[in-house]
Design an enzyme around this catalytic site. Structure first.
Site, PDB file in Angstrom:
ATOM      1  CD  GLU A 281       2.257  -6.123   7.713  1.00 51.04           C
ATOM      2  OE1 GLU A 281       2.392  -7.362   7.555  1.00 51.04           O
ATOM      3  OE2 GLU A 281       3.025  -5.282   7.202  1.00 51.04           O
TER       4      GLU A 281
ATOM      5  CG  HIS B 226      -0.105  -0.023   2.522  1.00 55.92           C
ATOM      6  ND1 HIS B 226       0.462   1.103   3.078  1.00 55.92           N
ATOM      7  CD2 HIS B 226       0.222  -1.057   3.336  1.00 55.92           C
ATOM      8  CE1 HIS B 226       1.109   0.762   4.187  1.00 55.92           C
ATOM      9  NE2 HIS B 226       0.982  -0.536   4.370  1.00 55.92           N
TER      10      HIS B 226
END
Length: 196
Positions: free
Chosen positions: A84, A13
């Site tokens: 994550e 990201h």
């Protein structure tokens, strides 16, 4: 490239304020900052002529926002297995503070990197298993095609370690920069080295 192999573009990201501040993000749902939005837009321009059979993303907004910018008018398929690592009680805390407060943990992580976990968090082994399960399913569905996956630093690094044939504990050294595509083929070759 054999037909059974899938070309994966793995993208971390865009930047968030917590990236800049040096804070553990984990599964805290932080938005992109202005630089992160620009990184995603710049990458979208670079990928303008690249065709993807599918685009997948973590459900956390820093990844899904990046993916939606990259996708334009194409569908983004959301999968929370691409999140994550869960950093538990450390999420939102400064790296420097955690490294002082939990010095014993980092010693333990050197001795047992796959199973160590922050309080209330997830181990590297657990992250690798859920991300691999997701990637295997994507590759099964899109065998021989090109797929874009937007995820997170350590989550992507576990895939890179597998492709490079490195021990999983090396994943901590393979975290890519924000919005920097890593192009691999999955599944890895027999020697475990397919990064290009």
């Amino acid at each position: 490239m054999p037909k059974t192999r899938t070309e994966l573009w793995l993208v971390r990201h865009g930047q968030t304020d917590w990236n800049v501040e040096g804070r553990y993000q984990g599964q805290a749902d932080m938005p992109l900052n202005e630089i992160g939005v620009k990184q995603a837009r710049d990458l979208a321009e670079r990928l303008r002529d690249v065709n993807f059979a599918a685009i997948f993303s973590s459900d956390l907004q820093r990844a899904s926002s990046t993916a939606r910018i990259l996708a334009g008018d194409k569908e983004v398929k959301i999968d929370p297995r691409l999140r994550e690592i869960h950093q538990g009680e450390w999420e939102g805390q400064l790296f420097s503070v955690i490294r002082q407060r939990y010095a014993d943990y980092f010693t333990q992580r050197k001795e047992n990197p796959l199973q160590s976990r922050p309080p209330g968090g997830e181990s590297l082994q657990e992250v690798a298993e859920r991300v691999k399960e997701c990637v295997d399913e994507i590759v099964h569905q899109f065998a021989g095609e090109r797929v874009l996956i937007v995820s997170h630093g350590l989550a992507i690094a576990t895939v890179l370690a597998a492709v490079k044939g490195y021990p999983l504990e090396k994943a901590f050294e393979l975290i890519p920069d924000n919005a920097d595509p890593q192009i691999i083929f999955w599944p890895p070759d027999l020697n475990g080295r397919e990064q290009r």
